[in-house]
Design an enzyme around this catalytic site. Structure first.
Site, mmCIF file in Angstrom:
data_model
loop_
_atom_site.group_PDB
_atom_site.id
_atom_site.type_symbol
_atom_site.label_atom_id
_atom_site.label_comp_id
_atom_site.label_asym_id
_atom_site.label_seq_id
_atom_site.Cartn_x
_atom_site.Cartn_y
_atom_site.Cartn_z
ATOM 1 N N ASP A 286 1.001 -0.792 0.437
ATOM 2 C CA ASP A 286 0.361 0.161 -0.321
ATOM 3 C C ASP A 286 0.883 1.077 -0.526
ATOM 4 O O ASP A 286 2.105 1.354 0.318
ATOM 5 C CB ASP A 286 -1.031 0.111 1.496
ATOM 6 C CG ASP A 286 -2.128 1.345 0.982
ATOM 7 O OD1 ASP A 286 -2.231 1.723 -0.212
ATOM 8 O OD2 ASP A 286 -3.005 0.988 1.761
ATOM 9 N N TRP A 287 0.679 2.427 -0.401
ATOM 10 C CA TRP A 287 1.050 3.193 -0.763
ATOM 11 C C TRP A 287 1.976 4.009 1.056
ATOM 12 O O TRP A 287 1.013 4.859 1.283
ATOM 13 C CB TRP A 287 0.117 4.771 -1.418
ATOM 14 C CG TRP A 287 0.276 4.358 -2.924
ATOM 15 C CD1 TRP A 287 0.854 5.409 -3.884
ATOM 16 C CD2 TRP A 287 0.125 3.267 -3.814
ATOM 17 N NE1 TRP A 287 0.378 4.517 -5.621
ATOM 18 C CE2 TRP A 287 0.523 3.417 -4.827
ATOM 19 C CE3 TRP A 287 -0.483 2.063 -3.416
ATOM 20 C CZ2 TRP A 287 -0.165 2.221 -6.029
ATOM 21 C CZ3 TRP A 287 -0.362 0.887 -4.298
ATOM 22 C CH2 TRP A 287 -0.402 1.069 -6.129
#
Ligand code: BGC
Length: 761
Positions: A286-287
């Protein structure tokens, strides 16, 4: 502060000289490779689109330098992976989802801002919870297909969805994105979405693996979850999407699970996902969720996102740091340094890169790049958005058959509420799509009502925190009075209440299950002024209804409905469509009744999933806690009769392995006077297991459309897994032989037919 926390502190420590030395020791130089590959290019197997992907991957890998391979482990931009131009390996161009294609300019704060100049306008589909309410896998597959077509039309390759995290707590800020509380239903929705997307040669991303169920301190919180609960509640949707849907990528989640961040959780990424589930695609972080180099790569993380200059610029912002983001750990220099130090093997990197290459080849983006030639927001895509919402709206109450509205008898309608005059298409954060148009409830009702019905409107109360001008005592009194006046003068009052994307969003949880300020009072005032009041909920998370429900004649839940929300609502109100949505989540009476209430959001960044497998109806139905509306519930303008349940056990043999399953058939009849659809739900009850089991669990369902008087025989098939539980002792799915009960009904609390079945293996 240690280097582990200051991710940028050794970015530049490795000199180019040491990189070159490293390469010389471990792999052929780029120059050697270039000449080799020039020779090989004419015959390179990887260029041959007719060969199997794995053969092409193996060939490509042989031609890559170690440095090139290491480059592929992190992104080159906010939404792009790295390309290797020398070999024609394209960057994977991503876009956020899952409820349509969102801009890729930057973080949600950037791309959702009205100042953002990169305005990508696409079809806004209904929220995940609305799509789950359809229980219509074919429709969800069509939605996936339509979204993928828009991805291609914009020249992108990958959509960051679906979200299949379980609704554990009514206050999770992202419940609207997911498919509700049940692992089986979420899994089937995820499978359908994945099939729709991948069928178009677009890459989906199944997220967020594995247990992201609250936004509170999402980068730092540690979720303690026992192995059985993980296997029975939080993993099955991912497993189904991987094994049945063949998902090409999985996104790991931000938080820690059992002490380790998901991005470096080798139990989750390697033991479960890659070994137990047999996942062959790549894992993307995930970012901003990575915190180390070797542990992350070795745990099975294949691609760190975002990367490149946008990541560097974002990472140094105080806000990014304060939220607890981590990134920039899998850059080539850091990865190569760890190879040199003997902490990462080249075989591991080969595995990471092979997985990314395999997806690039399987999706076809290397052979047939997406060149942005299609269209977005076509009439077909709009229709899918409208159908999704029409099927997803749930009729929760309809006293005295107030609905559907009879347009030949009604002369006036007052449309009221902070969510009536504007279209609240979705919750906030990275899933929020910017549509070309969006139909508000008021506009949808006006259009459908036509000239003969007079429509008036009133705000009633300003949306909490949205407009200071409506937030003074005087303005509030005026707004409320205007609403009551409008309601009193109309034949019917429709009050649309709920939250909006600044109260319900990614990055933070919803503060309370209560409706935002003033909305309960608004409903009460309108109901007092007009007994023919329809309340419409327009929000993703459950709301407390006890203050007004008893006196409310009709209640609909439209969730966040995407750009066609207003049209779909009007179709249901006027009976152009018969409601068929069924709750994919139990709606509790109050937050304190919900199973995880005592274990949320945790203390000192520790959240213990102490309620275990008792999530949603597994809790309410086992512990006899009455919800406001149960899982699977939804009314119709017609009625359905269930009969003729037959349960036929069968045995299959695969080699020496004998497996038992059950065929279930029953008749469903539309016994009313309108065409409609029913969602038949099959639950299994295990009363004899050696271990505590929930009262029952959903194991199959079928949505059937029937004309008045029409009957159909529904056939459902259960395999052995429908009867098993995860045994913590044996560490495997286990079946205790004996008599199980097959329950078929119209909600978890409306079981219409039951029959025993004997399963011995
Ligand atoms: C979200 C993901 C999203 C990613 C990229 C993250 O903050 O959790 O769901 O896909 O950002 O925007």
């Amino acid at each position: 502060m240690s280097c582990r926390n200051l991710h940028l502190c050794f970015t530049s420590l490795l000199s180019l000289v040491s990189l070159a030395t490293l390469q010389a020791q471990t792999a052929p130089t780029l120059a050697q490779h270039t000449s080799q590959s020039q020779e090989a290019s004419a015959t390179s197997a990887y260029k041959n689109a007719a060969l199997p992907a794995d053969r092409r991957v193996a060939d490509l890998l042989k031609q890559m330098t170690l440095e090139e391979k290491a480059t592929m482990l992190s992104g080159s931009g906010w939404m792009e992976s790295a390309s290797i131009a020398r070999l024609g390996i394209p960057a994977i161009k991503m876009a956020d989802g899952p409820m349509g294609v969102r801009s890729w300019a930057g973080s949600s704060a950037v791309t959702n801002s009205s100042a953002n100049t990169v305005k990508v306008e696409t079809t806004s589909f209904p929220s995940g919870v609305a799509m789950a309410s359809t229980w219509d896998t074919a429709l969800v597959q069509r939605e996936g297909q339509a979204i993928a077509q828009e991805v291609k039309a914009l020249g992108r390759d990958m959509i960051l969805g679906p979200t299949v995290n379980i609704n554990r707590v009514p206050l999770w800020g992202r419940n609207f994105e997911g498919y509700g509380e049940d692992p089986y239903l979420s899994g089937q929705m995820g499978v359908a979405y994945i099939r729709g997307v991948q069928g178009q040669g677009v890459i989906p991303s199944l997220k967020h693996f594995a247990a992201n169920n609250e936004e509170y301190e999402r980068h730092r919180v540690n979720a303690t979850i026992d192995e059985r609960t993980l296997h029975e509640i939080y993993l099955p949707a991912f497993k189904a999407a991987v094994q049945q849907g063949g998902a090409w990528t999985v996104m790991s989640c931000y938080n820690k699970v059992n002490g380790t961040h998901c991005a470096e959780n080798d139990y989750l990424l390697t033991d479960i996902l890659k070994k137990e589930f047999g996942f062959k695609g790549f894992v993307v972080s995930d970012w901003g969720s990575t915190y180390s180099t070797a542990p992350t790569v070795n745990a099975g993380m294949d691609l760190e996102m975002p990367g490149g200059p946008p990541m560097q610029a974002w990472l140094v912002r105080p806000q990014t740091q304060a939220s607890g983001n981590g990134d920039g750990w899998l850059t080539a220099d850091k990865v190569l340094a760890e190879v040199k130090a003997g902490k990462i093997t080249e075989a591991t990197i080969d595995d990471n890169v092979s997985r990314i290459l395999r997806v690039i080849l399987l999706s076809g983006i290397m052979d047939r790049p997406h060149t942005a030639t299609g269209e977005v927001d076509t009439p077909e895509q709009q229709k899918i958005a409208r159908d999704g919402e029409t099927e997803g709206i749930v009729l929760l109450k309809n006293q005295g058959s107030l609905l559907p509205l009879d347009s030949s008898k009604i002369h006036s309608i007052a449309v009221i509420g902070p969510n009536a005059l504007v279209a609240r298409t979705g919750g906030g954060g990275s899933s929020l799509v910017r549509p070309k148009y969006a139909v508000s409830p008021l506009d949808g009702i006006k259009k459908r009502a036509g000239e003969s019905i007079q429509i008036t409107s009133a705000l009633g109360v300003g949306m909490e925190g949205e407009d200071a001008a409506h937030d003074t005592p005087e303005a509030r009194a005026n707004d409320l009075k205007a609403a009551a006046d409008a309601a009193s003068k109309a034949d019917i009052a429709i009050v649309v209440v709920g939250r909006y994307n600044k109260l319900e969003s990614e990055s933070f949880d919803v503060k309370t299950m209560d409706l935002p300020a003033g909305q309960d009072e608004l409903i009460a005032a309108v109901e007092k002024a007009n007994p023919h009041t329809v309340v419409v909920l327009n929000t993703g998370d459950p709301v407390t209804m006890t203050k007004w429900l008893d006196t409310t004649p009709a209640l609909l839940d439209m969730w966040y409905g995407g750009q066609e929300g207003g049209n779909a609502l009007a179709a249901i109100l006027f009976g152009d469509a018969n409601p068929s949505g069924k709750l994919p989540v139990s709606l509790p009476k109050k937050f304190e009744d919900s199973p995880a209430a005592k274990n949320y959001p945790g203390q000192n960044l520790e959240v213990n999933y102490a309620e275990g497998i008792y999530v949603g109806y597994r809790y309410y139905d086992t512990k006899n806690v009455e919800p406001q509306f149960p899982f699977g519930f939804g009314l119709s303008y017609t009625t359905f009769e269930y009969s003729d349940l037959r349960v036929i056990p069968f045995v299959t043999h695969s080699g020496t392995v004998k497996s038992e399953g059950t065929l279930v058939s029953l008749k469903v009849k539309n016994s009313g006077s309108r065409a409609g659809a029913e969602v038949v739900q099959l639950y299994v009850h295990d009363g004899h297991a050696k271990i505590d089991r929930p009262a029952h669990e959903l194991k199959a369902f079928s949505r059937v459309e029937l004309q008045p008087g029409e009957s159909q025989t529904i056939k459902l098939q259960l395999d052995r897994s429908a009867f098993t539980y995860w045994s913590p002792q044996q560490k495997e799915w286990t079946l205790d032989p004996g008599t199980f009960e097959i329950q078929v009904g119209a909600s978890s609390r409306d079981i219409r037919l039951k029959a025993p079945v004997e399963i011995t293996h």
